[in-house]
Design a protein around this motif. Structure first.
Motif: not given
Lengths: 323, 323, 323, 323, 323, 323
Positions: D253-269
């Motif tokens: 939900h942070h959207g980008e690695l640089a903002w602390g999400s270890p994965k980036e969105p892969m689904t539309v939800e």
């Protein structure tokens, strides 16, 4: 046999000339028969070639970089130009003029070097003038300077490209020194002449433009500084603080850490030298790409330039002045 | 009363002169008594000041940007210079020369503008020459061009800085056009003259150098293109393709997306214009910082320049030539 | 002859239909004989095709973008689908319906435009409502709006895509305005309707989706602002401060310098507009890629999306509710 | 003694109220005498305070976060507001209402939580609905949810901020689900409700908004996933593939690695959830900064926002509609 | 029939062995006839293969990952090695040894696991030792640990690679703990043993090295933490603060947000674990690439490594010591 | 008079000792009277000091870096420690031990140097062993090596820090060479010993840790390579290819262009050297910061470390083993 250049080949034309052999491969047809594939090149361009039959035994001794004499016909295969070879043999040294086989700068290196020497003569700070003159007059470097390219591709990738680029950067810096009185002209011109000297050992240009081991492992900036320090040691009493600034300018001429300079410009001369080097390299890239990569589907445009990340637009010449 | 400039104040000296009032604050001592704190400035610098007693009632009507006449003594407080005020009143318009209160370019703007007009006369493409001349002759823009700074700080942050920077970029571009025959000189000089025209509406310089609302929200690149398009509409038959290239050069003069240009240079003229603008801005930053931020603990060096991320080294002049 | 669409071709099937010709090449077999290679396309997809013999002379006059009638057989070559052509001629204008040959949005553009007009009617700030209505009613822009795609690839790359994307962004912004009372709904909806207007001149869609010269050199953001400023001039008394904000929102709709906006959002409306544009573009990219690039080896997954730098996972529909 | 709030203090006014004590220091005058310095705060703001004399012995036992009753006078010191204390003692529990001392969300948390429960009831996928309901009804989490802030500063840094932000994100996502039929509404709303659940253990809000050790070392995304996995284990037969998607959405939900999400969105939800969270956080930052950091020298503008790297402009309300 | 390995195939040689079938395609010749293309692989490498005629009907039932027995001849096609198949059938389970078909680590996994258990025995903090031992002894994980690779490509992409890499990281960390007394050896070795445990569920290695759905959507760091938390729950009285530090180390072992760790190291153990993991992964990448991608045109060098962005140089062994 | 160290000062205590004088300023009270402000330092820390009256005339001759003898009282001012001076004079050389005034490494430099020499003796490649021994035995460098710090701040900023860091890197590399047989131990240990040799000319440590002009303009990497090349010239027959690799390792030891290495590691030894240098520098930074910047409000934590961008957590020692 006079040389026919790649750029002059025409479809359907018989060919009888010598070329630089590259990417030589002996391939196998589905039938199991062998045929020869290679790329033929000279200073005007390159073309793929095939030889379908009667491969002479000595063909297995050919090495990339050999100069070969061929007879054949120039046509196209799958929409691409291709030369079909009927006969092929290695050329003898006396049949060829080496300079026909690698691209050459449009500028005469001897003339460029003479220009640098003239500029050196206008440097009024004795130790700087002495440094430049020792280097330009060095008997080991001189023939290398006259031949070296400035890069393996992209810009000034031609015999003589080193001097063409150096002379152009010197010319820009001379203009900057006239424009900004705060610039130390002597320091700026000295480092403009010397900035790429390390390329003489970073690159090799023996029938191919490539990097040396030192070029890959160390790079021309660090190599160049070692070379300059060698010459500095040969000048008694060269002022330390001046040597620091010469080295700083050469070290920073790429302008940013990300481009391989381990320090960023801290003096106005280092700043100006980087600006000149950067503009001349980019102008070289733009002009070379505009010449070789025009996109016929988009008049005025080139194809996409991957490392620049954009298309280039070739400005049509200005409208004529009103009569 | 003749003007005494901030740069000429000496410790222990009585002062009787007028200054620009900034950052006016009425403060309270621990005892509850009020005193006045403000900063006094003129085109040579600025100095904090205090007034300990007998605050006249009209002091509450003072606004930042007013010009005030003061009597007092110049000394130091906590190691910093400070002016202790005995008397203070607002100056009348006839007592002052507005140009004493903001820093001014060392170049005469009228002279710079005349130079640009002369350059415009050498442009041989009629529509480009016409475009430049219409703009340089515009009666509304002319007084703004003569006064505007080129920035609010860092470089050319002085009345007349706009023309000083523009003339310098034009000079560099003229040199580039002589150096590279591939450059369309007319296009390059036209866009060099116009590249920062949007700054006339991005900045304000009425006793303070600051951004306008449009400057912050839109920026000088987009503003400038709107202005140029307005002038283009007034020239019948201006070729569309030429207009595109003029706009492209102005749009790209910051060179990279990250520096606020929404497109990157795709033509050699856009490339050259960016190089000239970038070099002149950086030279301005280096020279201004070297002048104002010398570090006495490190002779030859400035303090650390935060946005450049480095110290700057002030090259001592070249050694004298051998006699 | 009724149209057979690319998406409906089946292996082994005889084909007799018309298609858009692209990438036309006359190639040579090893024997020296020529054959024709081209790509046949329509709004449902594209397929490579070859014609092995009896090339009619008029084939040399074919140009990319022509519509051709072909007879042949659909099969595969090296595992890829390919159409082998027996007969081919240029189609006449009356034989074809232009809209069959480029992909079309699933949304009816006339309906979308009507929806935008309805939204415009709910804007309560008169100058903003007037600005939107003048633009939506502009007789020159109207047919372009009804046809234009929103991009050349990736998302909404279809005739009508411009309106489909614009209407979607407007819908999102309308939701944002209901959600956040602090948002100025009139300003937000106005700029949502206008944000991509520059695409009408950035793109061309005459049998190919491509950029115009202005599109490449200037870009739709700057072009769009010029267009909006033209309309603003036609509205007497449009408040300056309101115009600034409209322009700011359009200028910033890409959100970051690195994505081509020369300023970053400084108002909540600019922030919200960027969020809506960004979400709708990304949803478009995800859905298009999920549809066209499913990876049969990894059920539920697409192939790797290079510019996004990841695989996409297609969420299976929710489990049915308990009965 | 009724509470007087910081926001209501007026210069010269006697004060007799209780405040939260922060940054307590016993300092020494030059004479060697001690005095007390501290910051007094409540949910409406904070003010520095001094107590010059007669420090009671129990003052040395005061700790940051204690609530104190003070008598004194509100004035200014060096241009800044300051409260001069005459008498001070620790308040007793019955004298105070805890909720007066930390900022509170403008939204009623009970109401927000009821809204989330209502949304949960509309989720039609049984395991997802069950997951949400178990969590919302959890007796240990419920009181934490009603109190927690959403951050320690910047946005929603107020008691109840967690629910205010969560409810807002849920509202946005509900709008997205209506707008895009391709979105799995049940999955999107479930993850919107749960996305920040880890903040209940990342933050603490006992008279100060701060991070817990787990908050600093692990962070709310990883903590939240652990919490959700705990609840998933308590639901027999929760489909594995659905669990993966719930976790993926929360993880990204942070959207980008640089903002602390270890994965980036892969689904539309996951994409839509990130868009909603990002917009709501940024709107919160903009609105809070516009409220607290208006720049009186630049009407309509805030001071420079360092982490956003820009000034913010506060859009004046729309012009009134024509009568 | 004994196995002939890909690495042992010689041109012109008849082949009669079994291989792993990959990328199976039934293609069509220009004549319309079908032929079979596939890639044959085993643990020593892979080779393309074709079968020109008499495709047996059961060929349509072959699936990627099947093991097939083939008879044919090994030769070259267009300069590339190729196997021409005369006969082909699916191998039966008893004919093959599964471990022949995927690359295997040079280290014996049983031995590596025994080493980890021995290291675990030296951990003096009881809860940490208990945690490691429970995991190493877990009957479900044990067979997975003995087989799993450490990656799908680049480094340790071999059966047993997981244990090879883990044991190497443990060895490095043990050295670090001896070198730096400030390091908590027990914490460091515990987390070194557990750091990649999530890879057991991120990867699959059933005749292909690939990611699982959970691997792509969640990633081994988050998966690993869930697994560790499960084991922590099974140890009564495991200290909370110790658990936090274990999780922090595993969470941060990629070292930077950009490399997929949602937090950056805040403890010396997390720092040291990251250093060991990073060095071992990079050493693995360097050594694997040096082995497989030597560039015959540049002795001592590899080809260009795209993701590292450089060529690698293979250090010749040290000169022999003087006798 | 025996030395009283800053770290041992206690509030209320009379002081009679000598310190290093820094940041000397003569300030003015509001009354116009002058007083002295300076910072007193020694190898254990620093403290601000004031002298209110009777400034002796020779005070104006004091320079930063002088050692002074003071009498006074240690107390606090505005919550900060401060020493109030009653008498002050410059110390004579015989009264002081220079090593009391700058921080010193906890490791004995003579011992560290002896360790490096012992390691050098284990290098089996004669030219590498010779290179290291020549450098370690160099009579001009030896005293510098024994004194130099490794940095001006952050880590190993102490007399002897150069050898402490070098010896630690050598120790790590020795471990790496045992761990990875592919590493050329001789090359790795040689370059570990030499990697920071340029710091002897990049830094100065005469009562202050600072950069030299060469340090700022050229940097220790380039300086170090020049020094090493000088020694290489003195060894007849040093193999060229070995020299290239030595230089490559030193050149790359910062690992990335952005950290000031103009090339990135292309050999396993360069990779391993960078890993050791990076880990040791970061361990130094972590441990120094944990020692000096503990945050009493957050037990176990440091304050925020700006350049690392995080708080650090000080791992409490492991729990005791079960009895």
């Amino acid at each position: 046999m006079s040389k026919t250049f790649v750029a002059d080949l025409r479809a359907g034309q018989p060919v009888r000339s010598s070329f630089l052999a590259q990417k030589i491969q002996i391939r196998q047809k589905r039938t199991g028969e062998e045929y020869l594939f290679l790329v033929l090149a000279d200073r005007t361009g390159q073309v793929p070639a095939v030889m379908w039959q009667s491969l002479p035994p000595e063909i297995r001794a050919l090495a990339d970089g050999d100069i070969v004499k061929v007879q054949g016909v120039f046509g196209t295969y799958q929409g691409q130009p291709q030369l079909t070879i009927a006969r092929l043999r290695k050329a003898s040294a006396e049949e060829i003029d080496e300079r026909d086989y690698l691209p050459c700068s449009a500028k005469d290196p001897v003339e460029s070097l003479r220009g640098l020497a003239a500029t050196a003569g206008t440097i009024t700070t004795p130790p700087l003038r002495q440094l430049v003159q020792i280097i330009l007059d060095d008997p080991a470097l001189r023939p290398q300077m006259l031949e070296a390219p400035a890069a393996t591709s992209n810009h000034h990738a031609a015999l003589g490209g080193f001097l063409e680029h150096t002379a152009s950067v010197v010319g820009l810096c001379d203009g900057f020194a006239r424009h900004y009185p705060a610039l130390n002209r002597d320091l700026l011109l000295t480092t403009a002449i010397l900035h790429d000297i390390g390329k003489l050992r970073e690159l090799r240009w023996d029938r191919v433009f490539d990097y040396t081991d030192a070029g890959r492992l160390i790079g021309h900036i660090t190599i160049g500084i070692s070379m300059i320090e060698g010459f500095l040691r040969s000048i008694p009493g060269f002022p330390d603080s001046l040597a620091l600034q010469v080295i700083h300018c050469v070290l920073c001429h790429h302008g940013e850490l990300a481009w391989g300079s381990p320090k960023e410009p801290m003096t106005v001369e280092a700043l100006a030298l980087h600006a000149a080097d950067n503009l001349d390299a980019k102008m070289g890239i733009f002009l070379a790409f505009a010449q070789h990569a025009a996109d016929p589907q988009h008049p005025g445009w080139t194809h996409f330039h991957k490392s620049l990340g954009r298309y280039l637009f070739v400005c049509p010449p200005a409208l004529p002045p009103r009569s």
